[in-house]
Design a protein around this motif. Structure first.
Motif, short mmCIF file in Angstrom:
data_model
loop_
_atom_site.label_atom_id
_atom_site.label_comp_id
_atom_site.label_asym_id
_atom_site.label_seq_id
_atom_site.Cartn_x
_atom_site.Cartn_y
_atom_site.Cartn_z
N THR A 57 73.00 76.23 0.58
CA THR A 57 72.04 76.42 -0.50
C THR A 57 72.45 77.60 -1.38
O THR A 57 72.44 77.52 -2.61
N GLU A 58 72.84 78.68 -0.73
CA GLU A 58 73.28 79.88 -1.44
C GLU A 58 74.56 79.60 -2.24
O GLU A 58 74.69 80.02 -3.40
N MET A 59 75.49 78.87 -1.61
CA MET A 59 76.76 78.59 -2.26
C MET A 59 76.58 77.69 -3.47
O MET A 59 77.20 77.91 -4.53
N GLU A 60 75.75 76.68 -3.34
CA GLU A 60 75.53 75.77 -4.48
C GLU A 60 74.90 76.51 -5.66
O GLU A 60 75.26 76.27 -6.81
N ALA A 61 73.98 77.42 -5.35
CA ALA A 61 73.37 78.21 -6.43
C ALA A 61 74.40 79.13 -7.08
O ALA A 61 74.44 79.28 -8.30
N ALA A 62 75.25 79.72 -6.25
CA ALA A 62 76.26 80.65 -6.78
C ALA A 62 77.30 79.94 -7.63
O ALA A 62 77.76 80.45 -8.65
N LEU A 63 77.68 78.73 -7.22
CA LEU A 63 78.71 77.99 -7.94
C LEU A 63 78.17 77.32 -9.19
O LEU A 63 78.94 76.96 -10.08
#
Length: 433
Positions: free
Chosen positions: A427-433
């Motif tokens: 979830t964090e990675m998708e938001a960051a990318l």
């Protein structure tokens, strides 16, 4: 004068919350992109220099600046340092406000993020002039290229390594872990050392809470963490399965108790309470400066093996030097970068504190002590395990590195399952990318 803040223990973490970086244009005193400012050796110039590290490294920079001023008395250098996390928190705040230091020690993890946001000076106009490159391999120069700009130059290289406190390992009756051992054998060695330590010393930390271990695991299976275009090269299920590998260690066989983890600001390994710790091979000087008397026999060996014959290791720029795109004195800043990367005097001062010097002239100037020789010999010994370096880290790598460690700690305390942690990371990675 240095602004001092002590280095946090263990492997330093990236700031967990990234501040959005905005692109910038050059300040009024800087030349337009692609143009070089001519260096005037008589002009009185003041530069700011920022780096992360401990007081040992701060002392080295102090000596290096003094040597620089003997050659360039017209350039005043005001230096400051913080621990790794604090350094990046301050840089992100400065980037948002447009006030980065003139010259910065830089981490590879953040190079794309700052480079693509036009926060770093293109060094190309100064290469071969103010910054000599004849003693630096072309492959090393290319490490600092983001897009079509050379935004950083590596000071040195390092590789992931297993540091072992031979004194403590012998005291615990386990001896040092053998080079070439497997992770299953390593877990057993941790367990035996921890049991012998009886709550006073431990074998090693649980290894799945650090993103570099996951990177090595992926590379053991022939994949980098991210693709060339910055997309994740692993699935949520693969990450959860990786985190399950550490369940035995987290279940009480390793350094998982609050008492064992509360060693800031020095860290458990540097306190002489861990028999082993895996990190980048340039951490050795900092360890030696902090380890208590009687526990300073450091061994450097290759990490355990997941897949025999895999090219899981690689040489990474231990750090780079960059220049702010808004510096008013780019030529003078380039002269400082050249000195910090190429000077034999700086090589003699730092040894391998910043990694093995990438410039041959600086390496030739380094009087390698016993530890530095071990680092050099270690990097030569892993030649058969070295593969190509991964792509330049994605923009959000620094914040994701911090999130990975945060979730690893929660796994260690048993407050999250591997499946829940993997879902949260994605979830964090998708938001960051």
């Amino acid at each position: 004068m240095f602004t001092k803040k002590r280095l946090l223990g263990g492997i330093a973490l990236a700031a967990s919350a990234a501040i959005a970086l905005t692109g910038c244009s050059n300040g009024s005193g800087a030349p337009a992109s692609g143009e070089a400012q001519e260096f005037d050796p008589d002009e009185k110039v003041t530069l700011t220099l920022a780096f992360w590290g401990d007081e040992t490294r701060a002392g080295f920079y102090d000596e290096a600046i003094a040597a620089f001023n003997e050659e360039y008395p017209n350039i005043t250098v005001n230096a400051s340092f913080l621990d790794y996390a604090g350094f990046w928190e301050k840089r992100q705040t400065e980037a948002a406000g447009g006030g980065l230091p003139d010259v910065m020690q830089f981490d590879y993890s953040y190079l794309r993020q700052y480079g693509e946001n036009n926060l770093l000076l293109d060094l190309a106009p100064y290469l071969g002039e103010e910054i000599a490159t004849d003693a630096i391999p072309e492959s090393a120069v290319n490490i600092g290229v983001v897009g079509d700009k050379t935004v950083g130059l590596p000071t040195s290289t390092n590789a992931w390594a297993l540091f072992q406190n031979a004194n403590l390992a012998d005291e615990l009756g386990v001896g040092t872990f053998p080079d070439g051992g497997t992770y299953e054998e390593y877990e057993q060695w941790i367990s035996d050392a921890t049991e012998a330590g009886n709550g006073e010393a431990w074998g090693a930390g649980e290894f799945t809470g650090i993103i570099q271990f996951f990177e090595l695991y992926q590379r053991s299976n022939g994949k980098d963490l991210f693709t060339d275009d910055g997309q994740p090269n692993f699935t949520e299920e693969e990450l959860a399965n990786f985190w399950k590998l550490g369940e035995d260690v987290r279940g009480g066989e390793g350094i998982t108790t609050p008492e064992a983890m509360e060693f800031d600001p020095v860290g458990a390994f540097a306190s002489g309470k861990l028999a082993a710790e895996m990190t980048w091979d340039n951490f050795g000087a900092g360890y030696l400066a902090q380890l208590p008397e009687g526990y300073q026999d450091l061994e450097i060996t290759a990490p355990p093996v997941w897949v025999e014959g895999a090219k899981d290791l690689y040489l990474k720029p231990s750090m780079l030097h960059t220049i702010s795109a808004k510096t008013e004195h780019p030529a003078a800043a380039a002269v400082l970068v050249d000195f910090l990367i190429n000077s034999p005097e700086v090589g003699a001062i730092f040894g391998t504190n910043r990694g093995l010097p990438v410039s041959q002239t600086q390496l030739d100037g380094a009087d390698l002590d016993e530890l530095s020789t071990k680092v050099r010999d270690y990097e030569a010994s892993i030649a058969d395990r070295l593969g190509d370096a991964p792509p330049v880290p994605i923009k959000a790598y620094g914040s994701l590195e911090g999130k990975f460690r945060e979730l690893g700690e929660e796994l260690g305390y048993g407050t999250k399952t591997p499946e829940d942690a993997a879902a949260e990371f994605f979830t964090e990675m998708e938001a960051a990318l």
